[in-house]
Design an enzyme around this catalytic site. Structure first.
Site, PDB file in Angstrom:
ATOM      1  N   GLU A 157      -3.548   3.180  -7.240  1.00  0.00           N
ATOM      2  CA  GLU A 157      -3.942   4.311  -6.253  1.00  0.00           C
ATOM      3  C   GLU A 157      -3.049   5.420  -6.280  1.00  0.00           C
ATOM      4  OE1 GLU A 157      -6.395   2.942  -2.649  1.00  0.00           O
ATOM      5  OE2 GLU A 157      -4.535   2.590  -2.289  1.00  0.00           O
TER       6      GLU A 157
ATOM      7  N   HIS B 203       0.863  -1.078   0.063  1.00  0.00           N
ATOM      8  CA  HIS B 203      -0.031   0.067   0.037  1.00  0.00           C
ATOM      9  C   HIS B 203       0.831   1.226  -0.149  1.00  0.00           C
ATOM     10  CE1 HIS B 203      -2.800   3.125   1.350  1.00  0.00           C
ATOM     11  NE2 HIS B 203      -3.683   2.387   0.846  1.00  0.00           N
TER      12      HIS B 203
END
Lengths: 214, 214, 214, 214
Positions: free
Chosen positions: C133, C85
């Site tokens: 993202e 992430h």
């Protein structure tokens, strides 16, 4: 006073700034040094200025591709090195190893830290000096000696409590002679500078102004 | 004596070891605690044993995917936390931030370090305790108190010099009661253990042997 | 559509949000999962919701204090895990090792990345899915599907070029059902959400709105 | 064949080895380059040899103390750079940024990786070349082309599958001309060398032997 001009990775000409630092150093009682990138150490040292590295790795000769070996920095002309600058923070064990590597190669050491607690910690590792630089003031033009004078005094006390032989410098936002004098009044034996000189239109004039009141 | 049993990521049953630690703790004057993985904190804490985390991140509530928040560790049952274990070394600024985060959440703190210099540095950050663990002895079965007694004495002196309120623990290779007694004789107020208990065929018997001479 | 609600280290009650995710999942064709902190995995999994970890380390059983072992995450109730992430970026070799560790423990994997080039790289490591993202949109409330639709299309193409079996998700700024539909129209098979649900006054209502158009 | 001699932080004289590389390069069809430490780039480039950096940081001009800026490496004489060597592993996003930084400064790029999966990932980031080096063979003297020929073939296939324009090199344990020929037979367009030349008693003779069968 000890005045280190950190060139970071600024788009300045390292030899031009180094030459100015050398000339102003010769005309003042202050000790002026310049810290270029590793790839520029050799050409900067050739100007005759006292040259420092910006970082050294906690390694010895061997298989360490892409690392900065203390002996090679010295070989290229470095007399000292910053360690743990807030833009190049290290693990505690690696600061310890970097101080050891630097001393092995005859490099003087300044370990940077963010606040008085970390200054105490840095002093415990036995460098020649520590430098307190509140990260939130770096590059602001507001000198730490004015924005947060207690952080300098507390850093001096924290270092003295751990090891009175370790000098204390301060940095962040320092650009004028008054800032340097104020830092000295708070107990600092030197300052770290960067943009105030390296990004000045006339680095030599900026340095002359800086050492004028010393 | 404080005795922390670190379960690392060993293939032991964390509840079985925790239950043994709890039972032996109740039968001795020593203070025994167990440090499971974060994902096992809750089920370990439910045994009633004093439960510690193995690591905490220098963060606050917010956007920190994949990090260990002090408040969540406490919420899951942790009473304290290791910081900067030699298998999870942190940057100096992050040790400082992790101690602060742990204190904010009411967690007791033990900052680990490799040698007396780093112990002095760790003590300067104000944790409840520091723990010296020479990395080369971890997991060897040769206790630090025997292999390198001076490192324990020097660590005690380094911490005391910086902050006498910080307790000193030691670790690496400790597995018997004699090792714990020897650590205490060198000035340590506690020990960190791992494989000697967590990988023992009979963790309860290993613990009983350990606390027997205390 | 696959909808992952990432609780990060937000100050929400993980069981409350998990219960809402579980209930809305049962009332829709979408697949809803929730990713709490490691210390909260067990209590979240006990709600019956599909539970994911936020991070897994590239390790095996052994001496890894302070790390997240895939087997322990699974043992605590995790069915899958995020990897890399943007708030927990890993070295390339460690993403590779984390995917391998997760698969060894039976965890489904989603490797996150910042842009289409990195999505291609992530896909080459063989995870079940990748998620693009753009870091600059995370937490903004401006959905990636609207602010930068090409990044989603390019990510789908980059992943397909490398390995057509790898699904593509997208995230950053997604909070409404229209955002999810738009993501699907651009080729994404799912979305990552966080603040839009976890920080909502009424997470259940936010989720119901989200899945309404699906 | 492309032959890169990596000087790591070995105690060799970088100018002596560079001079030998330059001379042997002129006497052969192979393309020989040398990669010294950053602090030695300038003096090595002055020999006239093709000079590469060992590492570049994913940064631009600015406040990046202690980092390697692509423009400064180029300015000091570098024509190309290694990225993500197994002794200097980077986060995925930073490999991406380092490739971009190098290209911005006109540096040729070789991204290293450990295995065919990571080679596919590295190729997706668009460097000029990738280099597969099984870490367990580095410095062993056992050439990858002999110890694990499939890893070279699989790396070539993995890179080709992702981007046929990316060349594949291999490294680890290569020290003789036969090793280089074997690498070529497996599909590699070049090799990375280190100790076989840099630590040889006679680097020039080692290089002559190396290129003899080419």
């Amino acid at each position: 006073m000890f005045v280190l001009v950190n060139l970071k990775t600024y788009p300045c000409d390292p030899v031009d700034v180094a030459t100015a630092v050398r000339d102003v150093d010769e005309a003042t009682d202050a000790r002026l040094v310049v810290a270029p990138q590793a790839a520029h150490l050799e050409r900067v040292a050739e100007t005759g200025v006292e040259t420092w590295a910006q970082h050294v790795d906690p390694i010895d000769y061997g298989s360490n591709t892409g690392h900065a070996l203390a002996e090679s920095l010295a070989d290229a002309g470095a007399d000292g090195t910053l360690i743990n600058h807030s833009e190049r923070r290290l693990k505690l064990a690696d600061i310890d190893g970097a101080v050891e590597a630097a001393e092995r190669a005859g490099l003087e050491t300044v370990v940077c830290a963010n606040n008085p607690e970390q200054i105490g910690a840095a002093a415990a590792l036995g460098p020649d000096a520590v430098a307190v630089e509140p990260p939130e003031l770096i590059g602001t033009g507001t000198p730490v000696s004015q924005a947060d004078p207690e952080v300098v005094e507390d850093a001096v006390e924290a270092a003295r409590n751990v090891d009175p032989d370790v000098s204390v410098l301060c940095g962040a936002g320092i650009s004028t002679g008054d800032d340097v004098v104020a830092a000295g009044d708070l107990g600092a034996e030197g300052v770290l500078l960067a943009s105030g000189v390296a990004k000045a239109d006339d680095p030599r004039a900026a340095l002359e102004d800086l050492v004028d009141p010393l």
